[in-house]
Scaffold this motif. Structure first.
Motif, PDB file in Angstrom:
ATOM      1  N   GLY A  82       0.327  -4.516   3.074  1.00 41.17           N
ATOM      2  CA  GLY A  82       0.168  -6.041   3.353  1.00 41.17           C
ATOM      3  C   GLY A  82       0.767  -6.525   4.710  1.00 41.17           C
ATOM      4  O   GLY A  82       1.043  -7.739   4.983  1.00 41.17           O
ATOM      5  N   ASP A  83       0.628  -5.716   5.675  1.00 43.85           N
ATOM      6  CA  ASP A  83       0.922  -6.057   7.149  1.00 43.85           C
ATOM      7  C   ASP A  83      -0.059  -7.172   7.484  1.00 43.85           C
ATOM      8  O   ASP A  83      -1.314  -7.122   7.548  1.00 43.85           O
ATOM      9  CB  ASP A  83       0.651  -4.852   7.799  1.00 43.85           C
ATOM     10  CG  ASP A  83       1.268  -5.020   9.279  1.00 43.85           C
ATOM     11  OD1 ASP A  83       1.635  -6.198   9.593  1.00 43.85           O
ATOM     12  OD2 ASP A  83       1.151  -4.207  10.281  1.00 43.85           O
ATOM     13  N   PRO A  84       0.614  -8.312   7.924  1.00 45.30           N
ATOM     14  CA  PRO A  84      -0.161  -9.447   8.163  1.00 45.30           C
ATOM     15  C   PRO A  84      -0.901  -9.406   9.549  1.00 45.30           C
ATOM     16  O   PRO A  84      -1.762  -9.931   9.963  1.00 45.30           O
ATOM     17  CB  PRO A  84       0.823 -10.772   8.326  1.00 45.30           C
ATOM     18  CG  PRO A  84       2.080 -10.181   7.593  1.00 45.30           C
ATOM     19  CD  PRO A  84       1.930  -8.893   8.045  1.00 45.30           C
ATOM     20  N   THR A  85      -0.543  -8.235  10.407  1.00 44.07           N
ATOM     21  CA  THR A  85      -1.109  -8.142  11.630  1.00 44.07           C
ATOM     22  C   THR A  85      -2.201  -6.813  11.610  1.00 44.07           C
ATOM     23  O   THR A  85      -2.998  -6.722  12.653  1.00 44.07           O
ATOM     24  CB  THR A  85      -0.078  -7.669  12.756  1.00 44.07           C
ATOM     25  OG1 THR A  85       0.443  -6.310  12.302  1.00 44.07           O
ATOM     26  CG2 THR A  85       0.971  -8.709  12.632  1.00 44.07           C
ATOM     27  N   CYS A  86      -2.331  -6.156  10.446  1.00 39.64           N
ATOM     28  CA  CYS A  86      -3.334  -5.042  10.291  1.00 39.64           C
ATOM     29  C   CYS A  86      -3.979  -5.172   9.025  1.00 39.64           C
ATOM     30  O   CYS A  86      -3.432  -5.151   7.920  1.00 39.64           O
ATOM     31  CB  CYS A  86      -2.604  -3.978  10.688  1.00 39.64           C
ATOM     32  SG  CYS A  86      -3.757  -2.447  11.070  1.00 39.64           S
ATOM     33  N   ARG A  87      -5.173  -5.052   8.992  1.00 42.90           N
ATOM     34  CA  ARG A  87      -6.136  -4.931   7.855  1.00 42.90           C
ATOM     35  C   ARG A  87      -7.033  -3.995   7.892  1.00 42.90           C
ATOM     36  O   ARG A  87      -7.843  -4.033   8.940  1.00 42.90           O
ATOM     37  CB  ARG A  87      -6.618  -6.254   7.420  1.00 42.90           C
ATOM     38  CG  ARG A  87      -7.484  -6.590   6.151  1.00 42.90           C
ATOM     39  CD  ARG A  87      -6.212  -6.589   4.865  1.00 42.90           C
ATOM     40  NE  ARG A  87      -5.368  -7.682   5.157  1.00 42.90           N
ATOM     41  CZ  ARG A  87      -5.676  -8.926   4.770  1.00 42.90           C
ATOM     42  NH1 ARG A  87      -6.775  -9.478   4.334  1.00 42.90           N
ATOM     43  NH2 ARG A  87      -4.828  -9.918   5.063  1.00 42.90           N
ATOM     44  N   ARG A  88      -7.308  -3.403   6.661  1.00 41.79           N
ATOM     45  CA  ARG A  88      -8.363  -2.318   6.445  1.00 41.79           C
ATOM     46  C   ARG A  88      -9.296  -2.620   5.475  1.00 41.79           C
ATOM     47  O   ARG A  88      -8.726  -2.692   4.125  1.00 41.79           O
ATOM     48  CB  ARG A  88      -7.934  -0.797   6.464  1.00 41.79           C
ATOM     49  CG  ARG A  88      -9.062   0.304   6.237  1.00 41.79           C
ATOM     50  CD  ARG A  88      -8.500   1.770   5.848  1.00 41.79           C
ATOM     51  NE  ARG A  88      -9.577   2.689   6.009  1.00 41.79           N
ATOM     52  CZ  ARG A  88      -9.176   3.897   5.294  1.00 41.79           C
ATOM     53  NH1 ARG A  88      -8.096   4.218   4.983  1.00 41.79           N
ATOM     54  NH2 ARG A  88     -10.146   4.716   5.608  1.00 41.79           N
ATOM     55  N   GLU A  89     -10.577  -2.903   5.840  1.00 41.24           N
ATOM     56  CA  GLU A  89     -11.711  -3.075   4.804  1.00 41.24           C
ATOM     57  C   GLU A  89     -12.057  -1.848   4.295  1.00 41.24           C
ATOM     58  O   GLU A  89     -11.833  -0.741   4.564  1.00 41.24           O
ATOM     59  CB  GLU A  89     -12.805  -3.749   5.282  1.00 41.24           C
ATOM     60  CG  GLU A  89     -12.353  -5.029   6.071  1.00 41.24           C
ATOM     61  CD  GLU A  89     -12.106  -6.379   5.272  1.00 41.24           C
ATOM     62  OE1 GLU A  89     -12.136  -6.199   3.953  1.00 41.24           O
ATOM     63  OE2 GLU A  89     -11.458  -7.282   5.776  1.00 41.24           O
ATOM     64  N   ARG A  90     -12.607  -1.993   2.945  1.00 39.77           N
ATOM     65  CA  ARG A  90     -13.293  -1.007   2.042  1.00 39.77           C
ATOM     66  C   ARG A  90     -14.372  -0.077   2.834  1.00 39.77           C
ATOM     67  O   ARG A  90     -14.386   1.086   2.556  1.00 39.77           O
ATOM     68  CB  ARG A  90     -13.662  -1.479   0.771  1.00 39.77           C
ATOM     69  CG  ARG A  90     -12.637  -2.087  -0.130  1.00 39.77           C
ATOM     70  CD  ARG A  90     -13.126  -2.473  -1.709  1.00 39.77           C
ATOM     71  NE  ARG A  90     -12.175  -2.836  -2.333  1.00 39.77           N
ATOM     72  CZ  ARG A  90     -12.315  -3.223  -3.685  1.00 39.77           C
ATOM     73  NH1 ARG A  90     -13.555  -3.288  -4.150  1.00 39.77           N
ATOM     74  NH2 ARG A  90     -11.325  -3.527  -4.369  1.00 39.77           N
ATOM     75  N   ASP A  91     -14.923  -0.907   3.662  1.00 40.69           N
ATOM     76  CA  ASP A  91     -16.067  -0.175   4.397  1.00 40.69           C
ATOM     77  C   ASP A  91     -15.583   0.538   5.795  1.00 40.69           C
ATOM     78  O   ASP A  91     -16.489   0.992   6.386  1.00 40.69           O
ATOM     79  CB  ASP A  91     -17.268  -0.998   4.788  1.00 40.69           C
ATOM     80  CG  ASP A  91     -16.678  -2.261   5.756  1.00 40.69           C
ATOM     81  OD1 ASP A  91     -15.255  -2.198   5.899  1.00 40.69           O
ATOM     82  OD2 ASP A  91     -17.329  -3.071   6.310  1.00 40.69           O
ATOM     83  N   GLY A  92     -14.368   0.585   5.976  1.00 45.69           N
ATOM     84  CA  GLY A  92     -13.603   1.379   6.851  1.00 45.69           C
ATOM     85  C   GLY A  92     -13.398   0.537   8.253  1.00 45.69           C
ATOM     86  O   GLY A  92     -13.135   1.129   9.108  1.00 45.69           O
ATOM     87  N   THR A  93     -13.681  -0.682   8.036  1.00 43.13           N
ATOM     88  CA  THR A  93     -13.422  -1.670   9.245  1.00 43.13           C
ATOM     89  C   THR A  93     -11.884  -1.885   9.331  1.00 43.13           C
ATOM     90  O   THR A  93     -11.273  -2.192   8.216  1.00 43.13           O
ATOM     91  CB  THR A  93     -14.550  -2.987   9.098  1.00 43.13           C
ATOM     92  OG1 THR A  93     -15.594  -2.555   9.113  1.00 43.13           O
ATOM     93  CG2 THR A  93     -14.090  -3.890  10.170  1.00 43.13           C
TER      94      THR A  93
END
Length: 435
Positions: A26-37
């Protein structure tokens, strides 16, 4: 919108490389999408920026990674874009010396060590938050502080993402907000000291590893553990081995020798065949080596570091203690006692809070969780003549806490007299005065 493109050498593992930059799912500065983005926000010397990292895989050309940036710091971010993905890392300089390390090196051949080029918000502050506590507690503190004091990121960033506050904003956070985030005074003070010297600490991003380590440790509260955790990300230093960790020496000692009593001295001895590459060897062991499930119990100093079990609130068919006033989480169950031999309507148990002495006669004034009227296991006395009855004030109406707790006309309504105070639902009466 500035855009950059980098073609990594094969093999390359983007997820393994960037995972160390994320402080929990849940890092507010880093997010990974399901498509690898991947989405990443950062505070650069030019200002805040949002970075979108998109991998493109083609059968003939291999993998190409595109970076899109928004915000005042977009240009700076794209200039450092390849280094953030591990372009400055040289994995060919690593030669495995143990069978376990060689096997992990083959399995994770695409691992690279990223270099962010930023010290304070990217690495140092979250590393200080991780001192002496569990990883989950540190991630919670990081999320809570950024959700309240972080800035909305520029560009089309996903919802709930934040840019880390500037050092001036960290210095303005009041003490109770650190407390509510679960950050003790020692860690909060270390962060504030670092923010006072932020420009000097940012210079460590352009220093060699020994000089950068010495620069960070000039701040009280930042030792070898925090400096290594910071420079592993800031410099991408393959030799920035973490010392003073509770679990790392045990895990490395068990993976290489089968011993469960690993220490820093033993870890340094085992990693001596990897000069200049000790951090990379440790990461490969953590990724591919065996790990004892009860490593922390075998540590020689485990008695002083044993993780305490998480306090769980009382669960039964009876009614549980009420939620704490002024906080978003229930009070720990050990703060409440069940009244023996008492029961409320419907057979539900009555709960009371232990009476505390704080310079006077303390009486619990929390409302009943089961039924209207006083239901706490504390002595009650009739109201003095001329004053409001229980639950009513001289001004009319119930107590602002929402319960039948006021037995005096001046309790909890307006400024309290010097001799009367209310802390967390406890009325403190001066000696010689009745409740």
């Amino acid at each position: 919108m500035p855009r950059g493109l980098w073609v990594p050498p094969e093999p390359y593992d983007l997820a393994r490389t960037l995972r160390v930059l994320r402080r929990g799912a849940g890092d507010p500065t880093c997010r990974r999408e399901r498509d690898g983005t991947w989405w990443r926000t950062c505070r650069t010397p030019d200002g805040p920026a949002t970075l979108k990292i998109t991998p493109h895989v083609s059968p003939g050309d291999g993998t190409a990674i595109r970076g899109d940036a928004w915000g005042p710091g977009a240009t700076w971010t794209l200039e450092a874009f390849p280094a953030r993905l591990g372009a400055d890392d040289d994995p060919a300089a690593f030669v495995p010396r143990h069978q376990t390390v060689a096997r992990a090196h083959r399995t994770h051949a695409g691992l690279r060590l990223p270099r962010t080029g930023l010290v304070m918000a990217e690495s140092l502050i979250p590393s200080v938050l991780e001192q002496r506590i569990t990883t989950g507690s540190a991630h919670y503190a990081w999320r809570r502080l950024l959700a309240r004091y972080g800035e909305p990121p520029p560009g089309p960033a996903p919802q709930a993402m934040r840019v880390t506050p500037a050092p001036q904003v960290w210095r303005m956070i009041p003490s109770w907000e650190w407390h509510r985030a679960g950050v003790d005074r020692a860690r909060a003070t270390a962060i504030l000291r670092a923010c006072h010297r932020a420009p000097r600490l940012e210079e460590a991003a352009a220093m060699p590893l020994p000089d950068a380590t010495a620069r960070l440790q000039l701040i009280a509260g930042i030792g070898p553990w925090t400096a290594a955790e910071t420079l592993q990300r800031t410099l991408g230093a393959p030799d920035a081995l973490t010392l003073g960790d509770l679990h790392l020496p045990v895990q490395i000692g068990y993976a290489l020798t089968g011993r469960r009593d690993g220490t820093d001295e033993l870890m340094l001895q085992l990693l001596a065949p990897y000069p200049g590459q000790r951090h990379r060897a440790a990461r490969l062991i953590l990724l591919g080596g065996p790990c004892p499930t009860d490593a922390h119990t075998a540590h020689p100093t485990a008695a002083s570091h044993t993780c305490r079990p998480r306090l769980r609130h009382l669960r039964s068919t009876d009614r549980s203690p009420p939620r704490s006033r002024g906080h978003n989480s229930p009070e720990p169950a050990h703060n409440w006692l069940r009244s023996a031999g008492t029961a409320g309507p419907g057979g539900t148990a009555l709960w009371r809070r232990p009476v505390r002495q704080t310079g006077g006669i303390a009486a619990d004034c929390r409302p009943s969780p089961t039924a209207p009227g006083p239901a706490w296991d504390v002595p009650t006395q009739p109201s003095a003549p001329g004053t409001a009855s229980s639950g009513e004030s001289a001004r009319g109406g119930q107590c602002h806490r929402g319960g039948n707790c006021c037995r005096r006309a001046d309790d909890h309504h307006g400024p309290a007299p010097p001799a009367v105070a209310c802390e967390d639902g406890i009325r403190v009466l001066p000696l010689g005065r009745e409740a």
